[in-house]
Motif scaffolding. Structure first.
Motif, short mmCIF file in Angstrom:
data_model
loop_
_atom_site.label_atom_id
_atom_site.label_comp_id
_atom_site.label_asym_id
_atom_site.label_seq_id
_atom_site.Cartn_x
_atom_site.Cartn_y
_atom_site.Cartn_z
N LEU A 286 42.21 72.50 28.19
CA LEU A 286 43.04 72.95 27.08
C LEU A 286 42.60 72.28 25.78
N SER A 287 42.18 71.02 25.87
CA SER A 287 41.79 70.27 24.68
C SER A 287 40.55 70.85 23.99
N GLN A 292 46.00 77.28 17.00
CA GLN A 292 46.47 77.68 15.68
C GLN A 292 47.98 77.90 15.74
N ASP A 293 48.71 77.19 14.93
CA ASP A 293 50.16 77.35 14.87
C ASP A 293 50.81 77.26 16.24
N SER A 294 50.43 76.21 17.00
CA SER A 294 50.99 75.96 18.34
C SER A 294 50.64 77.05 19.34
N LYS A 295 49.64 77.86 19.00
CA LYS A 295 49.17 78.89 19.92
C LYS A 295 47.72 78.59 20.30
N LEU A 306 52.77 77.99 24.28
CA LEU A 306 53.17 76.84 25.09
C LEU A 306 54.41 76.18 24.49
N SER A 307 55.17 75.53 25.36
CA SER A 307 56.29 74.72 24.93
C SER A 307 56.27 73.43 25.73
N ASP A 308 56.01 72.31 25.03
CA ASP A 308 55.91 71.02 25.68
C ASP A 308 54.90 71.04 26.82
N GLY A 309 53.77 71.73 26.58
CA GLY A 309 52.70 71.79 27.56
C GLY A 309 52.85 72.86 28.61
N ASN A 368 51.28 70.24 37.79
CA ASN A 368 52.61 69.69 37.52
C ASN A 368 53.37 70.55 36.52
N GLU A 369 53.22 71.88 36.69
CA GLU A 369 53.93 72.89 35.88
C GLU A 369 53.47 72.93 34.43
N LYS A 370 52.39 72.27 34.09
CA LYS A 370 51.87 72.29 32.73
C LYS A 370 50.48 72.92 32.70
N CYS A 371 50.21 73.63 31.62
CA CYS A 371 48.91 74.27 31.45
C CYS A 371 47.85 73.22 31.16
#
Length: 396
Positions: A286-287, A292-295, A306-309, A368-371
């Motif tokens: 992901l890194s 752009q704009d949290s997208k 995404l929301s909190d990963g 762990n449920e995160k992208c």
């Protein structure tokens, strides 16, 4: 918990160990030592620990010392220096120093062996061959035959119980050898290239059967092979040997991704990554993706929200894109081909490639449920061409 612990083991064949061991300590090679003392160094300074339930594969080219080390575990090869410890209840028995009675006990109750040549007795029936080790343990005839029939059923040979070994195919005789070893109900199972003499199709079948048996029986298995694909398929741990030394010990995936020497690098260069690599070794993290704009901006005009990963949705200019959470054994041919799969980060490459066959898009990896990243065609081509190997080795 360790079941077998090998500590700084040296094995020397010859009558001049007092001269050979100091030469080994000074760094002389096997060839030099043969010329100087006439002794053959079978294993040099080998250390490895095998835990309960592991399949540890000793591998290397012919003459590397893998079978020599294996045979020290049940006392067939004498150790010149070091310790070879095998668990017996709450105690660890040093197979290099135990007395004859203890050695006999360990061979009949703790360590059993499957040989490449099957080692079946031609004058006994299949049932009698499987029951032979139980007879050595002192089990009564009726009881041992009941147990032997159970083991034959486990390897799908119960209908052949009254046949002689020469009436069976090579693959069937090897399954009799497996049944005999499993019937002993020992903690440790030693396998010395048991499938190498078989046809490729039968060999693959027996590898699959061994994996299925291991899921049920959870034995500690030490398996000798010169076939890397076999080692990668069945092993939970691999120790590669060269010139009597263990030069790398690790999980199959790490052996492929991070070879420790040029020898190991050449060894793994042509392996099939489908059987070894997992999504988190192949993915674009992901890194490394554009944000752009949290997208997270993707290919083909798509983006991840995404929301909190955590992945909340996948969007394109027309709206939300359908997603499917993959599970093992999922039927894929009725999934809409415009859906994007959400898969676990440790998904096997083979499963990921099958998903890609049915899907038009990249897949999203979660842990762990995160992208944590994505898998796309570039990642697959990278692995199939061996580029993952060069990248990880350079990074290491």
């Amino acid at each position: 918990m360790a079941v077998v612990t090998i500590e700084n083991v040296d094995i020397v064949f010859g009558d001049n160990k007092a001269q050979t061991l100091p030469l080994m300590d000074k760094g002389h090679s096997r060839d030099q030592i043969i010329g100087m003392t006439g002794d053959v160094v079978g294993v040099q300074n080998a250390s490895i620990e095998v835990n309960e339930g592991e399949i540890c594969v000793l591998m290397g080219l012919s003459g590397s010392g893998k079978s020599t080390l294996l045979r020290a575990i049940n006392g067939l090869n004498k150790i010149a220096r070091g310790r070879c410890l095998v668990r017996d209840g709450d105690n660890m028995v040093d197979m290099a120093k135990c007395d004859e009675a203890t050695l006999r006990h360990m061979r009949t109750h703790r360590v059993s062996m499957v040989f490449q040549s099957f080692a079946l007795m031609p004058w006994l029936t299949v049932l009698e061959n499987v029951a032979f080790g139980l007879e050595m343990q002192g089990m009564p005839k009726t009881e041992r035959f009941i147990k032997a029939r159970e083991q034959l059923k486990m390897v799908s040979l119960d209908q052949w119980a009254d046949k002689k070994p020469d009436e069976l195919s090579g693959g069937m005789r090897q399954r009799v050898g497996l049944a005999r070893a499993f019937a002993m109900d020992t903690d440790v199972l030693l396998m010395d290239e048991p499938f190498s003499a078989l046809d490729p199709l039968i060999r693959t079948q027996l590898q699959d059967e061994l994996i299925e048996l291991q899921k049920r029986l959870n034995k500690t298995i030490i398996f000798v092979s010169h076939d890397l694909d076999e080692a990668l398929k069945i092993g939970t741990k691999i120790a590669i040997m060269e010139s009597a030394k263990i030069i790398q010990e690790d999980t199959p995936e790490q052996i492929v991704l991070n070879p420790a020497t040029e020898y190991v690098e050449n060894f793994v260069a042509h392996t099939n990554p489908l059987n070894v690599l997992r999504g988190n070794s192949l993915m674009t993290p992901l890194s490394e993706l554009a944000v752009q704009d949290s997208k997270v901006v993707m290919e083909n005009g798509m983006w991840l929200e995404l929301s909190d990963g955590k992945l909340t949705s996948i969007q394109n200019l027309e709206g939300e894109v359908p997603t499917v959470s993959w599970t093992p054994n999922m039927v894929l041919d009725n999934i809409p081909d415009n859906a994007i799969f959400i898969v676990p980060a440790n998904i096997a490459m083979r499963d990921a490639v099958e998903i890609r066959y049915y899907s038009k898009h990249f897949m999203v990896l979660e842990e762990n449920e995160k992208c944590v990243g994505i898998l796309n065609d570039h990642n697959f081509y990278h692995a199939l061409l061996g580029k993952h190997f060069g990248r990880d080795t350079e990074a290491a």
